[in-house]
Scaffold this active site. Structure first.
Site, PDB file in Angstrom:
ATOM      1  CE  LYS A 176      -3.802  -2.468   2.154  1.00 14.49           C
ATOM      2  NZ  LYS A 176      -4.452  -2.899   3.392  1.00 14.49           N
TER       3      LYS A 176
ATOM      4  CD  GLN B 132      -3.202  -4.454   6.538  1.00 13.73           C
ATOM      5  OE1 GLN B 132      -3.130  -3.482   5.787  1.00 13.73           O
ATOM      6  NE2 GLN B 132      -3.833  -5.572   6.194  1.00 13.73           N
TER       7      GLN B 132
ATOM      8  CG  ASP C 158      -9.290  -0.014   4.717  1.00 11.20           C
ATOM      9  OD1 ASP C 158      -8.995  -0.289   3.537  1.00 11.20           O
ATOM     10  OD2 ASP C 158      -8.557  -0.295   5.687  1.00 11.20           O
TER      11      ASP C 158
END
Ligand code: NAD
Length: 284
Positions: free
Chosen positions: A53, A97, A120
């Site tokens: 990412k 994460q 997200d």
């Protein structure tokens, strides 16, 4: 092999190029999108995902700030960090994460992320918006899958769509998006009786489970679109898929590879969401 490959690597590169151009324009107006990435603990796969990412952010011109916290970090410490990041003007997206260590309540963490920085698309507010078909941050993996399907002009309305796996980050939002696109949707889980009969009905089969070769050729309708979300390591340490690519690609009409299918699309949508957030912030 007769199935056409749904090439997530290629499509994500095209999306990243567009984002790069968009950010070039934004930078002329002194706007640089910023993404905070929080990773807790030593999970090897998570570290690889975070590295990918960060690399993608660099490629397009997003500034990423990584917060690597030890396994022993308390829930409170993470909540305090998120509170700070929520107010920072140079941070437009906050990504935590997953999975987090067991002593931390993931829902509590996700709920605290500002809904305006939830790139997200995991916050209940943004998940709720998907439910009613209203535009906001979309969950990255389902949106990536949708764009991959649409890139081949595959019709969704009226199709039988079967989703195997009902997680909050893939299966459930995917189901909502498919309903919003007028598919007839079935969602299967570990308790589903006769998974094969459900899968065989699917014009579009989306599999997000995490079990090597769960889906074999006998479970797939001829010409179906087969999307494999699973990324796992088998006991020999090799990356493996939920779909038996060898046999299913002989039956399916379209199929995603792993790697190079859904994974890069997930990252591309994350970047897209971060730019969208920066633009919203500056009312650009
Ligand atoms: P999860 O791990 O939270 O849950 C798994 C789901 O599969 C559950 O709904 C469970 O009921 C169902 N399931 C388990 N065994 C089953 C069986 N035998 N038959 C039918 N259903 C069964 O799900 P997740 O977080 O969505 O992850 C699923 C997979 O997708 C993992 O391999 C993960 O690594 C991968 N993933 C990939 C991406 C990407 O960007 N490519 C993104 C997210 C997740």
């Amino acid at each position: 092999m007769s199935a056409k490959i749904l090439d997530g690597k290629k499509l994500s590169s095209q999306i990243k190029l567009k984002i790069f151009e968009e950010i070039k324009e934004l930078k002329l107006k002194n706007i640089t999108p910023g993404l905070a990435v929080i990773i807790v603990g030593e999970d090897k796969a998570s570290k690889i995902y975070v590295r990918n990412k960060e690399k993608a952010c660099q490629e397009v011109g997003i500034v990423s700030q990584k917060f690597e916290l030890p396994e022993t970090t308390s829930e409170n410490e993470i909540l305090e960090l998120i509170k700070k990041l929520n107010t920072k003007e140079d941070i437009h997206g906050i990504l935590v994460q997953l999975p987090l260590p067991k002593h931390i309540d993931e829902n509590k963490i996700i709920n605290l992320i500002s809904k305006n920085k939830d790139v997200d698309g995991f916050h209940p507010y943004n998940l709720g918006n998907i439910m009613i078909g209203r535009e906001s941050f979309v969950s990255c993996t389902p949106q990536g899958i949708l764009e991959l399907i649409k890139s081949e002009n595959i019709a969704i309305a009226g199709k039988e769509c079967v989703i195997v796996g009902s997680s909050n980050i893939v299966g459930k939002p995917m189901a909502m998006m498919m309903i919003n696109n007028n598919a007839t949707v079935t969602v299967c889980n570990i308790f589903t009786k006769d998974l094969e009969s459900h899968c065989r009905r699917a014009d579009i089969l989306i599999v997000a489970v995490g079990k090597e070769k769960l889906i074999t050729a006998s479970m797939v309708k001829k010409g179906a679109v087969v999307i494999d979300v699973g990324i796992n390591k088998n006991k020999d340490g090799h990356i493996c898929r939920d779909v038996d690519f060898e046999s299913v690609s002989k039956i399916a009409g379209y199929i995603t590879p792993v790697p190079g299918g859904v994974g890069p699309m997930t990252i591309a949508i994350l970047l897209q969401n971060t730019v969208l957030s920066a633009k919203e912030f500056y009312k650009f």
